[in-house]
Design an enzyme around this catalytic site. Structure first.
Site, PDB file in Angstrom:
ATOM      1  N   GLU A 262      -1.942  -9.183   3.160  1.00  0.00           N
ATOM      2  CA  GLU A 262      -1.790  -9.772   4.501  1.00  0.00           C
ATOM      3  C   GLU A 262      -3.125 -10.168   5.128  1.00  0.00           C
ATOM      4  O   GLU A 262      -3.180 -11.030   5.994  1.00  0.00           O
ATOM      5  CB  GLU A 262      -1.025  -8.826   5.435  1.00  0.00           C
ATOM      6  CG  GLU A 262      -1.714  -7.511   5.811  1.00  0.00           C
ATOM      7  CD  GLU A 262      -1.428  -6.365   4.845  1.00  0.00           C
ATOM      8  OE1 GLU A 262      -1.179  -6.637   3.654  1.00  0.00           O
ATOM      9  OE2 GLU A 262      -1.486  -5.191   5.274  1.00  0.00           O
TER      10      GLU A 262
ATOM     11  N   CYS B 156       0.822  -1.208   0.000  1.00  0.00           N
ATOM     12  CA  CYS B 156       0.000   0.000   0.000  1.00  0.00           C
ATOM     13  C   CYS B 156       0.861   1.265   0.000  1.00  0.00           C
ATOM     14  O   CYS B 156       1.421   1.622  -1.021  1.00  0.00           O
ATOM     15  CB  CYS B 156      -0.988  -0.042   1.153  1.00  0.00           C
ATOM     16  SG  CYS B 156      -2.407   1.018   0.846  1.00  0.00           S
TER      17      CYS B 156
ATOM     18  N   HIS C 269      -3.691  -4.981   0.170  1.00  0.00           N
ATOM     19  CA  HIS C 269      -3.127  -5.557   1.401  1.00  0.00           C
ATOM     20  C   HIS C 269      -3.316  -7.075   1.417  1.00  0.00           C
ATOM     21  O   HIS C 269      -4.277  -7.568   2.000  1.00  0.00           O
ATOM     22  CB  HIS C 269      -3.840  -4.980   2.623  1.00  0.00           C
ATOM     23  CG  HIS C 269      -3.557  -3.550   2.890  1.00  0.00           C
ATOM     24  ND1 HIS C 269      -2.491  -3.141   3.647  1.00  0.00           N
ATOM     25  CD2 HIS C 269      -4.198  -2.426   2.503  1.00  0.00           C
ATOM     26  CE1 HIS C 269      -2.489  -1.820   3.724  1.00  0.00           C
ATOM     27  NE2 HIS C 269      -3.509  -1.353   3.037  1.00  0.00           N
TER      28      HIS C 269
HETATM   29  N1  GLN Z   1      -1.787   6.857   2.881  1.00  0.00           N
HETATM   30  C1  GLN Z   1      -1.929   6.127   1.671  1.00  0.00           C
HETATM   31  C2  GLN Z   1      -3.271   6.349   1.024  1.00  0.00           C
HETATM   32  O1  GLN Z   1      -4.180   6.835   1.623  1.00  0.00           O
HETATM   33  C3  GLN Z   1      -1.699   4.643   1.909  1.00  0.00           C
HETATM   34  C4  GLN Z   1      -2.687   4.017   2.807  1.00  0.00           C
HETATM   35  C5  GLN Z   1      -2.231   2.694   3.363  1.00  0.00           C
HETATM   36  O2  GLN Z   1      -1.062   2.363   3.359  1.00  0.00           O
HETATM   37  N2  GLN Z   1      -3.156   1.913   3.898  1.00  0.00           N
HETATM   38  O3  GLN Z   1      -3.445   6.046  -0.130  1.00  0.00           O
END
Ligand code: GLN
Length: 526
Positions: free
Chosen positions: A502, A377, A500
């Protein structure tokens, strides 16, 4: 429907969620379908706005619900997929009762905690349990007995106990057995907490005592006598080597059998996959090291699912994982020396500017030294920024989330492309990605269409894609104009995802990119 209510006494943080998940795991092995509900008595509607410092990781479900991390334990121990309805909070319950009141549903009556709030709670529990088509529903009530906030929930389950058949509701109370200065196991806090439980009209059927050491026979007898439960219903949950050992630890003491009797059930099967997985875990021959570069590294719960997913990958590949937690800000100040000699580098999700330059340093180090790299992410977004700055030559490239920049390679897309359906809100839950034939992503997943869970607001800016790809970072996973995976094919393993993975990793069935990452570390450290 059978209900097993798990409450806690003495203090929070005793691992009630793991106990609940373990109970579910045991029942699943006996051939029953098990679902779980987590009740968080706080006023927040959900965990979406909560700081990982206070509560640990925010867990994301397939429907995009942002929930307590205990739901992650349930999904992993029960190998199931839950939805946001499985996490009840005071905020959700009160909001719906107040909405009903405003609509006039209560016909001008006085709206009260009993019966209106408690009815709403009971209705939700029964509705979710029925909808899940399980045989047994676990209900974990967060906090400890005696907290003001949990009162309506305890009252609701008390009422359910009266309304359902005797053999359909079982109460498990998890407490702490502290050690005295002389190392004696002390039962008094447990006695007090059971007393508080009784004052609410509830009585435990089973007491699980969390203790540093295995409970002595004397301690068990004492708890049995003072708390009025049979001695075989006093279960010992001493600190285990790993949380996956807990179901076995509880089962060895006859918890499964006792529950079967209490619930008037007979075992329908005897599944042994979990035991086999734990045995495999106990005999891991090799070790690999992974650096996790984050900003909540002194609270490991903030990255719980990542830790678990690495563990799953290790079990599947026969190696234990040694995690080195690296505080991103320290990297900014002290340089990348602390990364020397570590097998792989993982940059997890995150929000906000603090620590980002440190994470970027770690990514640069991984890219230049061909250390296996895995970005999740925010970790992918920063990998794109690092590449844009240092390979493509876009000076000062960045994310519009962080600082003002001439080259917002990570941005809110709507402003850039005039796409109107997205707004500036978070993109949450399951979305598809199409993978490029022959890419690392394709090899990892063995498929060209995948579904993974998301939680982000910003994305790779489509305006820069051609420029970036021309220099050797490719976007091998896409959902239309959204970039889902970035990889650098000329590196041994450089893989980053906007999603994600995970959250869908399971013991015995590791997430494919986690497994590929650990495999790459194993191979490169040979
Ligand atoms: N801050 C980033 C976004 O809003 C990544 C978010 C995250 O890593 N969950 O896109």
């Amino acid at each position: 429907m059978k209900y097993i209510v798990i409450t806690g006494g003495v203090m929070s943080g005793l691992g009630k969620g793991i106990t609940a998940a373990s109970v579910g795991q045991i029942l699943k092995n006996k051939g029953y379908e098990v679902t779980a509900i987590k009740i968080d008595p706080y006023i927040n509607i959900d965990a979406g706005t909560m700081n990982p410092f206070q509560h640990g990781e925010v867990y994301i479900l397939k429907d995009g619900a942002e929930v307590d991390l205990d739901l992650g334990h349930y999904e992993r121990f029960l190998d199931t997929e839950l939805t946001g309805e499985h996490n009840l909070t005071t905020g959700k319950v009160y909001r719906s009762v107040i909405e009903k009141e405003r609509r006039g549903d209560y016909l001008g009556g006085t709206v009260q905690i009993i019966p209106h709030i408690t009815n709403d709670i009971k209705e939700r529990i029964r509705y979710i349990a029925a909808k899940s088509k399980a045989d047994i529903c676990l209900i974990e009530i967060g906090g400890t007995v005696g907290d003001i906030e949990s009162m309506p929930f305890l009252e609701a389950v008390r009422q359910m106990h009266g309304e359902e058949a005797e053999e359909d509701v079982v109460f498990i109370h998890v407490t702490l057995i502290p050690l005295s200065l002389l190392g004696e196991q002390k039962t008094k806090p447990t006695q007090h907490s059971v007393k508080a439980f009784r004052e609410l009209g509830l009585s435990p059927d089973i007491i699980v005592g969390r203790c540093k050491t295995p409970l002595s026979q004397e301690t068990k007898s004492k708890i049995s006598l003072f708390c009025d439960v049979p001695v075989q219903a006093v279960i010992n949950a001493h600190d285990a080597e790993d949380i996956y050992f807990v179901p076995l630890l509880l089962e060895e003491q006859g918890l499964g059998e006792f529950l079967m009797k209490k619930l008037h059930l007979t075992p329908l099967g005897n599944r042994t996959e979990w035991r086999q997985m734990v045995e495999k875990m106990s005999s891991l021959k090799r070790r690999v090291s992974v650096a996790i570069v984050g900003k909540y590294t002194h609270l490991e719960d903030a990255y719980l699912s990542i830790k678990e997913a690495l563990k799953h990958a290790g079990i599947d590949l026969g190696c234990a994982i040694d995690i080195t937690w690296i505080e991103a800000e320290n990297l900014e100040a002290e340089g990348t020396k602390c990364l020397d000699g570590l097998g792989g580098i993982l940059v997890p999700g995150g929000f906000g500017v603090r620590g980002t330059e440190g994470k970027i340093c770690a990514i640069k180090y991984a890219r230049e030294n061909d250390v296996p790299f895995f970005g999740l992410c925010f970790g992918m977004q920063l990998a794109v920024i690092e590449f844009a700055r240092n390979v493509v030559g876009l000076e000062g490239a960045g994310s519009s989330e962080l600082v003002e920049t001439k080259h917002p390679v990570i941005d809110l897309i709507p402003e850039q492309c005039g796409i109107e359906d997205m707004g500036g809100t978070m993109r949450l839950g399951n979305y598809e990605a199409s993978l490029k034939e022959g890419s690392l992503a394709h090899r990892i997943y063995g498929a060209t269409e995948i579904i993974e869970r998301h939680r982000h607001r910003y994305e790779v800016n489509p305006r820069y894609i051609d420029q970036i790809e021309a220099q050797g970072m490719i976007f091998s996973g896409r959902n239309n104009h959204r970039m889902e995976i970035a990889e650098i094919p000329s590196n041994t393993f450089f893989f980053a995802s906007q999603f994600h993975p995970e959250f869908t990793s399971r013991p015995g069935r590791a997430s494919p990119p986690f497994k590929a990452f650990v495999k790459a570390i194993l191979e490169s450290s040979r």
